[in-house]
Design a protein around this motif. Structure first.
Motif, PDB file in Angstrom:
ATOM      1  N   ARG A 384       0.817  -1.223   0.000  1.00 21.52           N
ATOM      2  CA  ARG A 384       0.000   0.000   0.000  1.00 21.52           C
ATOM      3  C   ARG A 384       0.845   1.265   0.000  1.00 21.52           C
ATOM      4  O   ARG A 384       0.436   2.301  -0.525  1.00 21.52           O
ATOM      5  CB  ARG A 384      -0.924  -0.017   1.220  1.00 21.52           C
ATOM      6  CG  ARG A 384      -1.924   1.121   1.274  1.00 21.52           C
ATOM      7  CD  ARG A 384      -2.925   0.893   2.394  1.00 21.52           C
ATOM      8  NE  ARG A 384      -2.272   0.750   3.684  1.00 21.52           N
ATOM      9  CZ  ARG A 384      -1.924   1.789   4.456  1.00 21.52           C
ATOM     10  NH1 ARG A 384      -2.167   3.025   4.050  1.00 21.52           N
ATOM     11  NH2 ARG A 384      -1.359   1.589   5.621  1.00 21.52           N
ATOM     12  N   THR A 385       2.022   1.211   0.613  1.00 21.16           N
ATOM     13  CA  THR A 385       2.886   2.393   0.679  1.00 21.16           C
ATOM     14  C   THR A 385       4.143   2.206  -0.173  1.00 21.16           C
ATOM     15  O   THR A 385       5.172   2.820   0.093  1.00 21.16           O
ATOM     16  CB  THR A 385       3.290   2.682   2.136  1.00 21.16           C
ATOM     17  OG1 THR A 385       3.966   1.532   2.668  1.00 21.16           O
ATOM     18  CG2 THR A 385       2.075   2.983   2.989  1.00 21.16           C
ATOM     19  N   GLY A 386       4.059   1.346  -1.184  1.00 15.91           N
ATOM     20  CA  GLY A 386       5.222   1.053  -2.012  1.00 15.91           C
ATOM     21  C   GLY A 386       5.277   1.879  -3.283  1.00 15.91           C
ATOM     22  O   GLY A 386       4.363   2.648  -3.608  1.00 15.91           O
ATOM     23  N   TRP A 387       6.366   1.692  -4.022  1.00 13.84           N
ATOM     24  CA  TRP A 387       6.588   2.447  -5.255  1.00 13.84           C
ATOM     25  C   TRP A 387       5.480   2.219  -6.279  1.00 13.84           C
ATOM     26  O   TRP A 387       5.023   3.154  -6.939  1.00 13.84           O
ATOM     27  CB  TRP A 387       7.940   2.078  -5.865  1.00 13.84           C
ATOM     28  CG  TRP A 387       9.103   2.675  -5.142  1.00 13.84           C
ATOM     29  CD1 TRP A 387      10.027   2.024  -4.378  1.00 13.84           C
ATOM     30  CD2 TRP A 387       9.463   4.067  -5.103  1.00 13.84           C
ATOM     31  NE1 TRP A 387      10.934   2.918  -3.863  1.00 13.84           N
ATOM     32  CE2 TRP A 387      10.619   4.179  -4.297  1.00 13.84           C
ATOM     33  CE3 TRP A 387       8.924   5.219  -5.668  1.00 13.84           C
ATOM     34  CZ2 TRP A 387      11.242   5.394  -4.046  1.00 13.84           C
ATOM     35  CZ3 TRP A 387       9.544   6.435  -5.418  1.00 13.84           C
ATOM     36  CH2 TRP A 387      10.681   6.520  -4.619  1.00 13.84           C
ATOM     37  N   LYS A 388       5.044   0.972  -6.411  1.00 13.45           N
ATOM     38  CA  LYS A 388       4.021   0.686  -7.425  1.00 13.45           C
ATOM     39  C   LYS A 388       2.712   1.409  -7.131  1.00 13.45           C
ATOM     40  O   LYS A 388       2.031   1.877  -8.044  1.00 13.45           O
ATOM     41  CB  LYS A 388       3.788  -0.821  -7.528  1.00 13.45           C
ATOM     42  CG  LYS A 388       4.910  -1.570  -8.231  1.00 13.45           C
ATOM     43  CD  LYS A 388       4.565  -3.043  -8.417  1.00 13.45           C
ATOM     44  CE  LYS A 388       5.673  -3.770  -9.173  1.00 13.45           C
ATOM     45  NZ  LYS A 388       5.364  -5.219  -9.343  1.00 13.45           N
ATOM     46  N   SER A 389       2.374   1.498  -5.851  1.00 10.18           N
ATOM     47  CA  SER A 389       1.113   2.151  -5.493  1.00 10.18           C
ATOM     48  C   SER A 389       1.169   3.655  -5.733  1.00 10.18           C
ATOM     49  O   SER A 389       0.130   4.310  -5.866  1.00 10.18           O
ATOM     50  CB  SER A 389       0.772   1.879  -4.023  1.00 10.18           C
ATOM     51  OG  SER A 389       1.650   2.588  -3.167  1.00 10.18           O
ATOM     52  N   GLY A 390       2.374   4.213  -5.769  1.00  8.81           N
ATOM     53  CA  GLY A 390       2.511   5.656  -5.958  1.00  8.81           C
ATOM     54  C   GLY A 390       2.650   6.086  -7.400  1.00  8.81           C
ATOM     55  O   GLY A 390       2.791   7.280  -7.695  1.00  8.81           O
ATOM     56  N   LYS A 391       2.608   5.130  -8.300  1.00  7.30           N
ATOM     57  CA  LYS A 391       2.811   5.430  -9.723  1.00  7.30           C
ATOM     58  C   LYS A 391       1.732   6.377 -10.240  1.00  7.30           C
ATOM     59  O   LYS A 391       0.555   6.250  -9.909  1.00  7.30           O
ATOM     60  CB  LYS A 391       2.786   4.120 -10.513  1.00  7.30           C
ATOM     61  CG  LYS A 391       3.043   4.277 -11.997  1.00  7.30           C
ATOM     62  CD  LYS A 391       3.188   2.918 -12.671  1.00  7.30           C
ATOM     63  CE  LYS A 391       1.915   2.104 -12.593  1.00  7.30           C
ATOM     64  NZ  LYS A 391       2.020   0.830 -13.337  1.00  7.30           N
ATOM     65  N   THR A 392       2.156   7.343 -11.061  1.00  2.36           N
ATOM     66  CA  THR A 392       1.197   8.276 -11.657  1.00  2.36           C
ATOM     67  C   THR A 392       1.611   8.582 -13.092  1.00  2.36           C
ATOM     68  O   THR A 392       2.678   8.163 -13.548  1.00  2.36           O
ATOM     69  CB  THR A 392       1.100   9.574 -10.831  1.00  2.36           C
ATOM     70  OG1 THR A 392       0.042  10.383 -11.352  1.00  2.36           O
ATOM     71  CG2 THR A 392       2.398  10.367 -10.886  1.00  2.36           C
ATOM     72  N   ASN A 393       0.755   9.327 -13.795  1.00  2.13           N
ATOM     73  CA  ASN A 393       1.054   9.662 -15.191  1.00  2.13           C
ATOM     74  C   ASN A 393       1.338  11.154 -15.326  1.00  2.13           C
ATOM     75  O   ASN A 393       1.545  11.854 -14.326  1.00  2.13           O
ATOM     76  CB  ASN A 393      -0.104   9.231 -16.097  1.00  2.13           C
ATOM     77  CG  ASN A 393      -1.426   9.861 -15.662  1.00  2.13           C
ATOM     78  OD1 ASN A 393      -1.454  10.933 -15.050  1.00  2.13           O
ATOM     79  ND2 ASN A 393      -2.525   9.190 -15.967  1.00  2.13           N
ATOM     80  N   GLU A 394       1.311  11.643 -16.546  1.00  2.00           N
ATOM     81  CA  GLU A 394       1.644  13.051 -16.781  1.00  2.00           C
ATOM     82  C   GLU A 394       0.580  14.016 -16.271  1.00  2.00           C
ATOM     83  O   GLU A 394       0.750  15.232 -16.358  1.00  2.00           O
ATOM     84  CB  GLU A 394       1.892  13.263 -18.277  1.00  2.00           C
ATOM     85  CG  GLU A 394       3.141  12.538 -18.761  1.00  2.00           C
ATOM     86  CD  GLU A 394       3.271  12.506 -20.273  1.00  2.00           C
ATOM     87  OE1 GLU A 394       3.990  13.368 -20.816  1.00  2.00           O
ATOM     88  OE2 GLU A 394       2.655  11.627 -20.896  1.00  2.00           O
ATOM     89  N   GLY A 395      -0.485  13.459 -15.701  1.00  2.00           N
ATOM     90  CA  GLY A 395      -1.497  14.312 -15.093  1.00  2.00           C
ATOM     91  C   GLY A 395      -1.108  14.825 -13.721  1.00  2.00           C
ATOM     92  O   GLY A 395      -1.820  15.626 -13.115  1.00  2.00           O
ATOM     93  N   GLY A 396       0.035  14.346 -13.200  1.00  2.00           N
ATOM     94  CA  GLY A 396       0.531  14.837 -11.911  1.00  2.00           C
ATOM     95  C   GLY A 396      -0.072  14.100 -10.734  1.00  2.00           C
ATOM     96  O   GLY A 396      -0.703  13.051 -10.872  1.00  2.00           O
ATOM     97  N   GLY A 397       0.102  14.676  -9.554  1.00  2.00           N
ATOM     98  CA  GLY A 397      -0.398  14.049  -8.332  1.00  2.00           C
ATOM     99  C   GLY A 397       0.317  12.739  -8.059  1.00  2.00           C
ATOM    100  O   GLY A 397       1.481  12.558  -8.394  1.00  2.00           O
ATOM    101  N   GLY A 398      -0.407  11.809  -7.451  1.00  2.00           N
ATOM    102  CA  GLY A 398       0.174  10.501  -7.164  1.00  2.00           C
ATOM    103  C   GLY A 398       1.189  10.560  -6.044  1.00  2.00           C
ATOM    104  O   GLY A 398       1.210  11.483  -5.234  1.00  2.00           O
ATOM    105  N   GLY A 399       2.025   9.562  -5.992  1.00  2.00           N
ATOM    106  CA  GLY A 399       3.046   9.496  -4.955  1.00  2.00           C
ATOM    107  C   GLY A 399       2.679   8.537  -3.847  1.00  2.00           C
ATOM    108  O   GLY A 399       1.571   7.997  -3.795  1.00  2.00           O
ATOM    109  N   ILE A 400       3.612   8.319  -2.962  1.00  2.00           N
ATOM    110  CA  ILE A 400       3.456   7.343  -1.886  1.00  2.00           C
ATOM    111  C   ILE A 400       2.766   8.000  -0.702  1.00  2.00           C
ATOM    112  O   ILE A 400       3.131   9.096  -0.285  1.00  2.00           O
ATOM    113  CB  ILE A 400       4.832   6.793  -1.473  1.00  2.00           C
ATOM    114  CG1 ILE A 400       5.460   6.052  -2.657  1.00  2.00           C
ATOM    115  CG2 ILE A 400       4.723   5.880  -0.269  1.00  2.00           C
ATOM    116  CD1 ILE A 400       6.932   5.774  -2.492  1.00  2.00           C
TER     117      ILE A 400
END
Length: 402
Positions: A384-400
């Protein structure tokens, strides 16, 4: 000039460019800051549609390919390993150093079972910090019986609660279940019998326990388990004992960095920049190599009392990092020496990490500029707090998120 413009000025100097900061004072600075941060964020953390699916950002791909070239690890750059070995020889020539665990009056079979299941959980927690797992065994022996554990989530929860292992149960519980099944299927439901099944061959035991990730035994945890089985007098090995390494953790890494047996081009990066833990994995490997080099250099000392394996150094180094060489508290000049009261409160073996002047035994080895260096940390790839869960696109936001 703002700190942000000073930061850009430094970057420009590294690129051998001239940055005219005065052009961006006032409102123009904020436009520049927004655009700069946007580009940094896109490069570090945003996934472009053109990237291969296994990558979360352009930096991820770059970091995987180039992290070692960027950080440039060096072992024993200026003979530091021999200097450390000389210090250790002074201790080992008149002392027997072993893992200090209170196993009470448990049998070898019981000790092996307790250590087998607790070694799996030995990450992000100190399994001996809250209370004694061997004492817990006396009250709850079923938590360590493979044939009972392999199909019983409640027993696993009981042990994990005792250890204080509240985080990452999505990993911890399957490891317990699968490792219990391994013992039932391959070792007649007995952790103690692992050594006999593999004819006392360290390499074969390590291969067997680390063969499948679902058992929960990394190389590090397996070496620790095997070291403990030897130090506690549970097992005697016949072959390849010298293959056991010092275990990499924040303590042994920190001591390696500060003594200089392991050096990098720059201080290590924060975990937020170590996308997919490539730095951490490299430091883990290099740390083991560095301490093995210390062990090898130790062999050059005439009449030495070098232990039979690098892993035999581990407990002393681990305790030194935990007591005398902490991240922000060091017992070495120009800091204060350890107090007499603190020293007297330690068990006799732990007192060996201090010299007669009550400073750390490596205080003459560590150079001033290295004394503040710290070990890396890592962020899980999965979860839940890993790199894969924080993946985002060019729309911004995201993160762990925590």
């Amino acid at each position: 000039m703002s700190n942000f413009l000073k930061f850009l000025e430094k970057l420009a100097r590294h690129c051998e460019l001239k940055f005219e900061a005065e052009k961006f004072e006032g409102n123009d600075e904020y436009e520049l800051a927004a655009n700069t941060l946007n580009e940094i964020n896109k490069f570090l953390y945003q996934k472009k549609a053109t990237l291969p699916p296994e990558y979360i950002s352009e930096f991820h791909k770059y970091w995987e390919e180039n992290h070692e070239k960027v950080l440039s690890p060096k072992v024993n750059l200026n003979g530091e390993c021999f200097a450390v070995a000389e210090v250790l020889e002074g201790i080992y020539k008149s002392n027997t150093i072993r893992v200090q665990l209170d196993t009470l009056d448990l049998t070898k079979e019981e000790i092996a079972s307790v250590r087998f299941f607790t070694a799996i959980q030995d990450f992000n927690i100190d399994v001996h910090a809250r209370s004694n797992p061997f004492e817990f065994y006396k009250r709850h022996p079923d938590c360590f019986k493979p044939e009972r554990v392999k199909d019983n989530d409640l027993l696993i929860d009981e042990l994990l609660n005792f250890l204080g292992a509240q985080s990452q149960r999505d990993k911890r519980k399957p490891w317990m279940l699968n490792s219990a099944r391994l013992l039932v299927e391959e070792y007649d439901s007995s952790a103690y019998k692992i050594n006999n099944v593999h004819n006392g061959d360290v390499v074969e035991i390590v291969k067997a326990l680390t063969a499948k990730e679902r058992y929960g035994f990394s190389i590090k945890k397996t070496h620790m388990f095997l070291r403990d089985m030897a130090d506690l007098g549970v097992w005697k090995y016949k072959r390849n004992i010298e293959k056991l390494d010092v275990m990499s953790d924040k303590n042994t890494m920190r001591v390696a960095l500060r003594t200089g047996i392991l050096q990098f081009r720059i201080p290590l990066l924060a975990s937020f920049l170590d996308v997919y833990c490539f730095q951490y994995s490299m430091v883990d490997r290099c740390n083991r190599e560095a301490w093995r080099k210390v062990w090898e250099e130790w062999g050059r000392i005439s009449g030495n009392q070098r232990p039979p394996t690098p892993a035999s150094m581990d407990y002393l180094i681990f305790r030194l990092g935990k007591i005398a060489c902490r991240p922000s508290k060091r017992f070495c000049p120009p800091e204060k020496e350890v107090s007499k009261k603190k020293l007297e409160s330690l068990i006799p073996q732990d007192r060996l990490i201090f010299k007669f002047d009550r400073y750390c035994i490596f205080s003459d080895v560590c150079r001033p500029e290295r004394k503040i260096l710290n070990a890396p940390k890592s962020i899980s790839i999965e979860g839940r707090t890993g790199w894969k869960s924080g993946k985002t696109n060019e729309g911004g936001g995201g993160g762990i998120s925590s």
